[in-house]
Design a protein around this motif. Structure first.
Motif, PDB file in Angstrom:
ATOM      1  N   ALA A  35       7.452   9.808   3.465  1.00 22.70           N
ATOM      2  CA  ALA A  35       8.639   9.164   4.039  1.00 22.70           C
ATOM      3  C   ALA A  35       8.301   7.781   4.574  1.00 22.70           C
ATOM      4  O   ALA A  35       9.064   6.822   4.381  1.00 22.70           O
ATOM      5  CB  ALA A  35       9.226  10.044   5.147  1.00 22.70           C
ATOM      6  N   LEU A  36       7.161   7.642   5.257  1.00 20.79           N
ATOM      7  CA  LEU A  36       6.748   6.327   5.746  1.00 20.79           C
ATOM      8  C   LEU A  36       6.534   5.363   4.595  1.00 20.79           C
ATOM      9  O   LEU A  36       6.876   4.169   4.685  1.00 20.79           O
ATOM     10  CB  LEU A  36       5.448   6.454   6.555  1.00 20.79           C
ATOM     11  N   ALA A  37       5.959   5.860   3.501  1.00 22.30           N
ATOM     12  CA  ALA A  37       5.669   5.000   2.347  1.00 22.30           C
ATOM     13  C   ALA A  37       6.937   4.485   1.684  1.00 22.30           C
ATOM     14  O   ALA A  37       6.914   3.429   1.041  1.00 22.30           O
ATOM     15  CB  ALA A  37       4.819   5.769   1.329  1.00 22.30           C
ATOM     16  N   GLN A  38       8.036   5.203   1.843  1.00 23.84           N
ATOM     17  CA  GLN A  38       9.277   4.815   1.165  1.00 23.84           C
ATOM     18  C   GLN A  38      10.242   4.067   2.078  1.00 23.84           C
ATOM     19  O   GLN A  38      11.395   3.863   1.720  1.00 23.84           O
ATOM     20  CB  GLN A  38       9.963   6.061   0.598  1.00 23.84           C
ATOM     21  N   GLU A  39       9.781   3.664   3.248  1.00 27.21           N
ATOM     22  CA  GLU A  39      10.617   2.891   4.160  1.00 27.21           C
ATOM     23  C   GLU A  39      10.146   1.444   4.209  1.00 27.21           C
ATOM     24  O   GLU A  39       8.947   1.183   4.249  1.00 27.21           O
ATOM     25  CB  GLU A  39      10.553   3.470   5.575  1.00 27.21           C
ATOM     26  N   ALA A  40      11.084   0.533   4.253  1.00 26.49           N
ATOM     27  CA  ALA A  40      10.755  -0.887   4.397  1.00 26.49           C
ATOM     28  C   ALA A  40      10.478  -1.189   5.867  1.00 26.49           C
ATOM     29  O   ALA A  40      11.175  -1.977   6.513  1.00 26.49           O
ATOM     30  CB  ALA A  40      11.902  -1.753   3.879  1.00 26.49           C
ATOM     31  N   ARG A  41       9.447  -0.532   6.380  1.00 23.19           N
ATOM     32  CA  ARG A  41       9.017  -0.709   7.761  1.00 23.19           C
ATOM     33  C   ARG A  41       7.500  -0.809   7.795  1.00 23.19           C
ATOM     34  O   ARG A  41       6.812  -0.605   6.796  1.00 23.19           O
ATOM     35  CB  ARG A  41       9.484   0.446   8.656  1.00 23.19           C
ATOM     36  N   MET A  42       6.948  -1.045   8.992  1.00 22.41           N
ATOM     37  CA  MET A  42       5.521  -1.371   9.111  1.00 22.41           C
ATOM     38  C   MET A  42       4.615  -0.158   9.281  1.00 22.41           C
ATOM     39  O   MET A  42       3.399  -0.310   9.434  1.00 22.41           O
ATOM     40  CB  MET A  42       5.309  -2.316  10.302  1.00 22.41           C
ATOM     41  N   TYR A  43       5.143   1.043   9.176  1.00 25.38           N
ATOM     42  CA  TYR A  43       4.356   2.199   9.597  1.00 25.38           C
ATOM     43  C   TYR A  43       3.267   2.602   8.603  1.00 25.38           C
ATOM     44  O   TYR A  43       2.242   3.165   9.017  1.00 25.38           O
ATOM     45  CB  TYR A  43       5.286   3.365   9.919  1.00 25.38           C
ATOM     46  N   SER A  44       3.437   2.340   7.331  1.00 24.22           N
ATOM     47  CA  SER A  44       2.334   2.567   6.394  1.00 24.22           C
ATOM     48  C   SER A  44       1.198   1.586   6.674  1.00 24.22           C
ATOM     49  O   SER A  44       0.014   1.956   6.605  1.00 24.22           O
ATOM     50  CB  SER A  44       2.814   2.404   4.946  1.00 24.22           C
ATOM     51  N   LEU A  45       1.553   0.350   6.978  1.00 20.82           N
ATOM     52  CA  LEU A  45       0.530  -0.642   7.319  1.00 20.82           C
ATOM     53  C   LEU A  45      -0.173  -0.247   8.610  1.00 20.82           C
ATOM     54  O   LEU A  45      -1.405  -0.388   8.722  1.00 20.82           O
ATOM     55  CB  LEU A  45       1.177  -2.025   7.463  1.00 20.82           C
ATOM     56  N   TRP A  46       0.563   0.256   9.583  1.00 25.72           N
ATOM     57  CA  TRP A  46      -0.063   0.694  10.831  1.00 25.72           C
ATOM     58  C   TRP A  46      -1.021   1.856  10.577  1.00 25.72           C
ATOM     59  O   TRP A  46      -2.102   1.922  11.159  1.00 25.72           O
ATOM     60  CB  TRP A  46       1.009   1.084  11.851  1.00 25.72           C
ATOM     61  N   THR A  47      -0.628   2.773   9.695  1.00 28.90           N
ATOM     62  CA  THR A  47      -1.515   3.885   9.340  1.00 28.90           C
ATOM     63  C   THR A  47      -2.833   3.373   8.785  1.00 28.90           C
ATOM     64  O   THR A  47      -3.912   3.853   9.159  1.00 28.90           O
ATOM     65  CB  THR A  47      -0.835   4.795   8.305  1.00 28.90           C
ATOM     66  N   VAL A  48      -2.763   2.381   7.903  1.00 28.96           N
ATOM     67  CA  VAL A  48      -3.983   1.803   7.328  1.00 28.96           C
ATOM     68  C   VAL A  48      -4.838   1.166   8.416  1.00 28.96           C
ATOM     69  O   VAL A  48      -6.061   1.369   8.471  1.00 28.96           O
ATOM     70  CB  VAL A  48      -3.632   0.774   6.235  1.00 28.96           C
ATOM     71  N   THR A  49      -4.224   0.393   9.308  1.00 30.12           N
ATOM     72  CA  THR A  49      -5.010  -0.288  10.350  1.00 30.12           C
ATOM     73  C   THR A  49      -5.648   0.714  11.316  1.00 30.12           C
ATOM     74  O   THR A  49      -6.755   0.487  11.813  1.00 30.12           O
ATOM     75  CB  THR A  49      -4.145  -1.290  11.138  1.00 30.12           C
ATOM     76  N   ILE A  50      -4.966   1.835  11.592  1.00 34.08           N
ATOM     77  CA  ILE A  50      -5.562   2.862  12.457  1.00 34.08           C
ATOM     78  C   ILE A  50      -6.807   3.449  11.799  1.00 34.08           C
ATOM     79  O   ILE A  50      -7.855   3.601  12.435  1.00 34.08           O
ATOM     80  CB  ILE A  50      -4.539   3.971  12.756  1.00 34.08           C
ATOM     81  N   LEU A  52       6.796  -2.556  -1.383  1.00 38.57           N
ATOM     82  CA  LEU A  52       5.676  -3.096  -0.616  1.00 38.57           C
ATOM     83  C   LEU A  52       5.058  -2.002   0.239  1.00 38.57           C
ATOM     84  O   LEU A  52       3.824  -1.845   0.282  1.00 38.57           O
ATOM     85  CB  LEU A  52       6.152  -4.248   0.267  1.00 38.57           C
ATOM     86  N   SER A  53       5.879  -1.235   0.936  1.00 37.49           N
ATOM     87  CA  SER A  53       5.360  -0.146   1.767  1.00 37.49           C
ATOM     88  C   SER A  53       4.665   0.907   0.917  1.00 37.49           C
ATOM     89  O   SER A  53       3.653   1.493   1.330  1.00 37.49           O
ATOM     90  CB  SER A  53       6.496   0.499   2.570  1.00 37.49           C
ATOM     91  N   VAL A  54       5.200   1.164  -0.271  1.00 39.86           N
ATOM     92  CA  VAL A  54       4.568   2.142  -1.162  1.00 39.86           C
ATOM     93  C   VAL A  54       3.150   1.697  -1.516  1.00 39.86           C
ATOM     94  O   VAL A  54       2.197   2.478  -1.418  1.00 39.86           O
ATOM     95  CB  VAL A  54       5.400   2.339  -2.439  1.00 39.86           C
ATOM     96  N   LEU A  55       3.016   0.446  -1.914  1.00 37.59           N
ATOM     97  CA  LEU A  55       1.692  -0.049  -2.312  1.00 37.59           C
ATOM     98  C   LEU A  55       0.734  -0.089  -1.125  1.00 37.59           C
ATOM     99  O   LEU A  55      -0.451   0.224  -1.262  1.00 37.59           O
ATOM    100  CB  LEU A  55       1.825  -1.433  -2.946  1.00 37.59           C
ATOM    101  N   ILE A  56       1.231  -0.484   0.030  1.00 39.28           N
ATOM    102  CA  ILE A  56       0.380  -0.466   1.228  1.00 39.28           C
ATOM    103  C   ILE A  56      -0.081   0.957   1.524  1.00 39.28           C
ATOM    104  O   ILE A  56      -1.237   1.186   1.910  1.00 39.28           O
ATOM    105  CB  ILE A  56       1.125  -1.059   2.433  1.00 39.28           C
ATOM    106  N   SER A  57       0.814   1.938   1.317  1.00 37.54           N
ATOM    107  CA  SER A  57       0.459   3.329   1.613  1.00 37.54           C
ATOM    108  C   SER A  57      -0.681   3.825   0.730  1.00 37.54           C
ATOM    109  O   SER A  57      -1.398   4.759   1.115  1.00 37.54           O
ATOM    110  CB  SER A  57       1.684   4.239   1.439  1.00 37.54           C
ATOM    111  N   LEU A  58      -0.853   3.240  -0.438  1.00 42.31           N
ATOM    112  CA  LEU A  58      -1.957   3.652  -1.316  1.00 42.31           C
ATOM    113  C   LEU A  58      -3.307   3.271  -0.719  1.00 42.31           C
ATOM    114  O   LEU A  58      -4.325   3.885  -1.056  1.00 42.31           O
ATOM    115  CB  LEU A  58      -1.797   3.028  -2.706  1.00 42.31           C
ATOM    116  N   LEU A  59      -3.326   2.276   0.149  1.00 41.26           N
ATOM    117  CA  LEU A  59      -4.579   1.892   0.811  1.00 41.26           C
ATOM    118  C   LEU A  59      -5.028   2.957   1.814  1.00 41.26           C
ATOM    119  O   LEU A  59      -6.183   2.954   2.248  1.00 41.26           O
ATOM    120  CB  LEU A  59      -4.403   0.557   1.531  1.00 41.26           C
ATOM    121  N   VAL A  60      -4.120   3.854   2.179  1.00 42.31           N
ATOM    122  CA  VAL A  60      -4.484   4.947   3.082  1.00 42.31           C
ATOM    123  C   VAL A  60      -5.563   5.824   2.443  1.00 42.31           C
ATOM    124  O   VAL A  60      -6.454   6.326   3.131  1.00 42.31           O
ATOM    125  CB  VAL A  60      -3.244   5.788   3.441  1.00 42.31           C
ATOM    126  N   PHE A  61      -5.509   5.988   1.127  1.00 43.32           N
ATOM    127  CA  PHE A  61      -6.451   6.885   0.449  1.00 43.32           C
ATOM    128  C   PHE A  61      -7.896   6.420   0.575  1.00 43.32           C
ATOM    129  O   PHE A  61      -8.745   7.185   1.038  1.00 43.32           O
ATOM    130  CB  PHE A  61      -6.051   7.070  -1.015  1.00 43.32           C
TER     131      PHE A  61
END
Length: 520
Positions: free
Chosen positions: A165-180, A124-133
């Protein structure tokens, strides 16, 4: 025709740039999906699974940490979906968690569909991290009006060890990156368009950011500082709209702090580790953490700490960051450099100043500095993009192109070494679990924090039995098990067991977490 258009219309430029960006993006995707289920599931991720499953910390302690002999499966069930637990239980379980609920609610829906294995949960975090692009692309387009700089920024994020590393953790930090990134885009568009719709969209991004991480409030304050510096106070309609929209976003978030308000004392206890003092200079100091965290935004040096390689990486990171900030100040418009400097400075100063004046290590947690690192990457993207386009000085342009290629190559190389290196597979948690799993009837005793026990249970064999208590309680050791191991025991537990069992407790690992009880 603009300089960018002239440069990108040259066939050789288009080919090498397109190949570079595509290659970097592909490596970024590869690194994000590699070894998802092989890296140790650490304690914060285990608590993510606990919350997603709908259990509270109190339930876990009451039902498992009472000294009875428990199976590994009994502990694992608190990290797995239970038909008796619903999405409402997930939300309720977060009443004693330090984080807002958005990521965990999405996570609950995700594991219901794809399972609760380590790989499925992390994906889930991996896929969310793709929204960063796309978010980074549109922010750069709004800020710099340049597709080239946008692609450079995407490339920097794609192979950043920190973001991987953020993308591979089951934590909210990739989602926070996207919202920022999205809220930054929204505030810039609102300032430019000055429409009710644009300010309404910004208000929504504020609410989403707050529902992802509390530190969103610091980012929002930074936007206000940017508006004041850029436009001043006098008859500033933009500033008024900013206050109204930000307040509307916070009002939408307000039910959550009201919901958890009764547990604020406990929430504070979860972050007491940030108050632990570290020396300013030297080994394991704040300065070392700052240097390491900044360098890991560009190059993964975890396996080279203390070597000449790490010192070279420190110098490179500091020099590149400093020069990019200087360059954007000298060459970008006032609105651009003020925005980037406030994005970098607001969060950095908010965390660093209390550490210097009051003590603590808030600024040593790299995940809290995501807004600052994004600002630094925007500045570097502007620097690289302009140097690529600078056709007025061909010799300097060639030197910069070689440097940029070398810089990205080092990033890919460092991430590749990390993925292929066996040392992360030889971490203590794997070594200890491999040792204890070899026996037929081993017993594991511990009074450690539940968050440290949960991830260990992922790697223990089904035949391992556990006796868990909360310090200062002492379990009555059950007969019939051999050998007996201790995980991260308190000094009180070790002394009590040595006396009651007439045994000696020996340290197995130098870090002090794994011990073995040997009867005299």
């Amino acid at each position: 025709m603009s300089t960018e258009s002239q440069e990108l219309n040259q066939p050789t430029s288009k080919i090498w740039l397109h190949l570079l960006f595509i290659t970097l993006l592909l490596f970024g995707l590869l690194f994000r999906f590699a070894n998802l289920d092989k890296k140790a599931y650490w304690e914060d991720e285990a608590f993510t699974s606990l919350r997603i499953a709908g259990y509270t910390r109190a339930e876990l302690i009451e039902q498992v940490f009472d000294g009875h002999v428990a199976s590994v499966e009994e502990l694992l069930q608190y990290q797995q979906l239970n038909p008796d637990k619903t999405l409402i239980d997930t939300v309720n379980s977060l009443a004693d968690d330090v984080h807002p609920p958005l990521y965990f609610v999405i996570g609950r829906l995700w594991v219901q569909r794809f399972g609760d294995s380590i790989a499925a949960t992390r994906s889930l975090s991996v896929l969310i991290s793709l929204l960063v692009f796309p978010a980074m692309y549109w922010l750069c387009k709004e800020l710099f009006h340049s597709s080239l700089i946008s692609f450079v920024a995407i490339s920097l994020v794609a192979i950043s060890p920190f973001h991987i590393a953020l993308a591979q953790e089951a934590r909210m930090y990739s989602l926070w990156t996207v919202t920022i990134l999205v809220s930054s885009l929204a505030i810039l568009r609102s300032i430019r368009l000055k429409t009710k719709l644009s300010w309404g969209i910004y208000a929504i991004t504020v609410a989403l950011g707050f529902y992802t991480h509390w530190f969103t409030g610091i980012v929002i304050v930074g936007y206000g500082i940017y508006i004041v510096i850029s436009e001043g106070f006098h008859q500033n309609r933009t500033l008024i709209n900013y206050f109204l929209a930000s307040f509307a976003g916070f009002i939408f978030f307000l039910p959550w702090p009201i919901f958890v308000g009764r547990r604020l004392t406990y929430l504070h206890s979860q972050t007491t580790w940030t108050a632990k003092n570290l020396p300013l200079i030297g080994s394991n100091s704040l300065t070392e953490k700052w240097l390491t965290n900044l360098t890991n935004v560009f190059l993964d040096i975890d396996w080279f700490q203390g070597s000449p390689t790490s010192y070279f990486a420190y110098v490179l990171s500091i020099a590149l960051t400093s020069y990019s900030i200087y360059f954007i100040y000298r060459h970008a418009s006032r609105q651009v450099y003020v925005f980037i400097l406030t994005l970098i400075g607001t969060m950095t100063l908010t965390l660093v100043i209390p550490d210097l004046l009051l003590g603590g290590q808030r600024s040593g947690a790299s995940r809290y500095l995501i807004p600052s690192y994004l600002g630094i990457q925007l500045a570097i993207a502007y620097l690289f993009g302009n140097q690529i386009l600078d056709i007025t000085r061909l010799k300097q342009q060639k030197i910069w192109r070689v440097f940029i290629m070398a810089f990205f190559s080092l990033g890919i190389l460092s991430c590749t070494i990390t993925q292929l290196d066996n040392r992360w597979r030889e971490s203590e948690i794997f070594q200890f679990s491999n040792t204890i799993n070899q026996f037929d009837r081993p017993l594991l005793i511990s009074d450690a924090r539940p968050s440290t026990i949960l991830p260990l249970s992922r790697y223990l064999a089904p035949n391992v039995q556990l006796q868990l208590v909360v310090n200062p309680n002492i379990p009555q050791v059950t007969d019939g098990f051999s050998p007996i191991f201790l995980f991260n025991p308190s000094k009180n537990l070790r002394k009590s067991l040595e006396a009651s069992q007439q045994a000696e407790i020996k340290l197995m690992r130098p870090a002090g977490k794994f011990w073995q009880l040997e009867k005299l």
